[in-house]
Write a protein that holds these residues in place. Structure first.
Motif, short mmCIF file in Angstrom:
data_model
loop_
_atom_site.label_atom_id
_atom_site.label_comp_id
_atom_site.label_asym_id
_atom_site.label_seq_id
_atom_site.Cartn_x
_atom_site.Cartn_y
_atom_site.Cartn_z
N GLN A 1 32.96 15.53 -41.62
CA GLN A 1 32.86 14.07 -41.50
C GLN A 1 34.20 13.39 -41.76
O GLN A 1 34.29 12.18 -41.83
CB GLN A 1 31.82 13.55 -42.49
N GLY A 2 35.25 14.21 -41.93
CA GLY A 2 36.59 13.65 -42.14
C GLY A 2 36.93 13.33 -43.59
O GLY A 2 37.88 12.58 -43.84
N ASP A 3 36.21 13.89 -44.54
CA ASP A 3 36.44 13.62 -45.96
C ASP A 3 37.67 14.39 -46.45
O ASP A 3 37.65 15.60 -46.60
CB ASP A 3 35.21 14.02 -46.76
N GLN A 4 38.75 13.66 -46.73
CA GLN A 4 40.01 14.29 -47.16
C GLN A 4 39.90 14.89 -48.55
O GLN A 4 40.53 15.91 -48.83
CB GLN A 4 41.15 13.27 -47.09
N GLN A 5 39.12 14.27 -49.42
CA GLN A 5 38.97 14.80 -50.78
C GLN A 5 38.26 16.16 -50.75
O GLN A 5 38.62 17.07 -51.49
CB GLN A 5 38.21 13.82 -51.68
N SER B 1 39.71 19.73 -52.03
CA SER B 1 38.99 20.63 -52.93
C SER B 1 38.95 22.05 -52.38
O SER B 1 39.16 23.02 -53.12
CB SER B 1 37.56 20.14 -53.15
N LEU B 2 38.68 22.18 -51.07
CA LEU B 2 38.68 23.52 -50.46
C LEU B 2 40.08 24.14 -50.53
O LEU B 2 40.22 25.33 -50.82
CB LEU B 2 38.22 23.45 -48.99
N PHE B 3 41.09 23.33 -50.28
CA PHE B 3 42.46 23.83 -50.35
C PHE B 3 42.79 24.30 -51.76
O PHE B 3 43.34 25.40 -51.94
CB PHE B 3 43.44 22.75 -49.91
N ASP B 4 42.43 23.51 -52.75
CA ASP B 4 42.69 23.90 -54.15
C ASP B 4 41.97 25.20 -54.51
O ASP B 4 42.51 26.04 -55.21
CB ASP B 4 42.25 22.79 -55.12
N ILE C 1 45.82 27.96 -41.14
CA ILE C 1 44.41 28.24 -41.45
C ILE C 1 43.70 27.00 -41.96
O ILE C 1 42.59 26.68 -41.52
CB ILE C 1 44.30 29.41 -42.44
N PHE C 2 44.33 26.25 -42.85
CA PHE C 2 43.67 25.07 -43.39
C PHE C 2 43.63 23.92 -42.39
O PHE C 2 42.70 23.11 -42.41
CB PHE C 2 44.27 24.67 -44.74
N ILE C 3 44.59 23.87 -41.48
CA ILE C 3 44.50 22.90 -40.38
C ILE C 3 43.31 23.25 -39.49
O ILE C 3 42.56 22.38 -39.05
CB ILE C 3 45.82 22.86 -39.57
N GLN C 4 43.11 24.55 -39.24
CA GLN C 4 41.95 25.00 -38.46
C GLN C 4 40.66 24.59 -39.15
O GLN C 4 39.72 24.11 -38.49
CB GLN C 4 41.98 26.51 -38.26
N VAL C 5 40.57 24.78 -40.46
CA VAL C 5 39.37 24.39 -41.21
C VAL C 5 39.16 22.88 -41.10
O VAL C 5 38.03 22.41 -40.90
CB VAL C 5 39.46 24.83 -42.69
N TRP C 6 40.23 22.10 -41.19
CA TRP C 6 40.13 20.64 -41.09
C TRP C 6 39.63 20.22 -39.71
O TRP C 6 38.75 19.37 -39.60
CB TRP C 6 41.49 20.00 -41.39
N LYS C 7 40.20 20.82 -38.67
CA LYS C 7 39.84 20.43 -37.30
C LYS C 7 38.47 20.95 -36.88
O LYS C 7 37.78 20.30 -36.11
CB LYS C 7 40.89 20.94 -36.32
N LYS C 8 38.11 22.15 -37.36
CA LYS C 8 36.86 22.75 -36.91
C LYS C 8 36.19 23.52 -38.05
O LYS C 8 36.18 24.74 -38.07
CB LYS C 8 37.12 23.68 -35.72
N PRO C 9 35.60 22.81 -39.01
CA PRO C 9 34.95 23.48 -40.14
C PRO C 9 33.76 24.33 -39.70
O PRO C 9 33.36 25.24 -40.40
CB PRO C 9 34.53 22.34 -41.06
#
Length: 192
Positions: free
Chosen positions: A18-22, A26-29, A56-64
């Motif tokens: 849903q685009g939640d940056q927080q 959290s996933l990145f941390d 990898i984390f850009i991929q998760v952001w774009k397509k979780p």
């Protein structure tokens, strides 16, 4: 504890969708350390390991939705993705060199990832129960980063045999990880 962490990961991924940056932070941390460690172990270059982690984390952001929860934990999936991306990066960097020099030690302890450490111990214990040929093929593929063709060349076994050994080992491993019978009971035999 594992189920709670999986539920938290699923909730965070839904929020990321849903685009939640927080939620993404959290996933990145939670997982950036292990992703970076795996990439660094393969690449032996901090800059390239950081690049792989970022991809990898850009991929998760774009397509979780790329992560399918029924196939395992998010942490394990990210480790596999990191390993594969790092090997791809290594091959692009030195296309004429063999990947034989890349070694991921089976006894690696990446620190604060208690769930991963427990899972790896379970996998290691199970691997020792596999027939020796399957065990060697899986270790060459997943801990040394060799392709099926490279394993066949290194061992002198036919390519089809190598693929069958790895497939049978992974099927047995999947059953063992889901509480099925021991490896000796799940693998009836193998092609030789």
């Amino acid at each position: 504890m594992v189920a709670a962490k999986a539920a938290e990961d699923a909730a965070l991924l839904a929020l990321v969708g849903q685009g939640d940056q927080q939620a993404m932070a959290s996933l990145f941390d939670r997982y950036s350390g292990i992703v970076y460690s795996v990439a660094l172990r393969v690449l032996k270059d901090t800059g390239q390991a950081e690049d792989v982690m970022q991809e990898i984390f850009i991929q998760v952001w774009k397509k979780p939705s790329a992560f399918v929860s029924g196939r395992g934990s998010l942490g394990a999936w990210l480790v596999v993705v990191a390993r594969n991306r790092a090997i791809d990066s290594l091959r692009r960097r030195r296309p004429t060199d063999s990947v034989d020099d890349v070694v991921l030690a089976a006894s690696t302890d990446l620190g604060a990832e208690a769930e991963r450490n427990h899972l790896m111990e379970k996998v290691r214990a199970f691997l020792h129960q596999l027939p020796p040929e399957q065990q060697k093929s899986v270790e060459l593929a997943y801990f040394e980063g060799l392709s099926h063709s490279e394993i066949a060349e290194k061992t002198g076994d036919p390519l089809g045999t190598v693929k069958t050994r790895i497939r049978l080992a992974l099927i047995s491993l999947r059953k063992a990880m889901h509480g099925s019978p021991s490896p000796g009971q799940t693998v009836q035999g193998e092609a030789s």
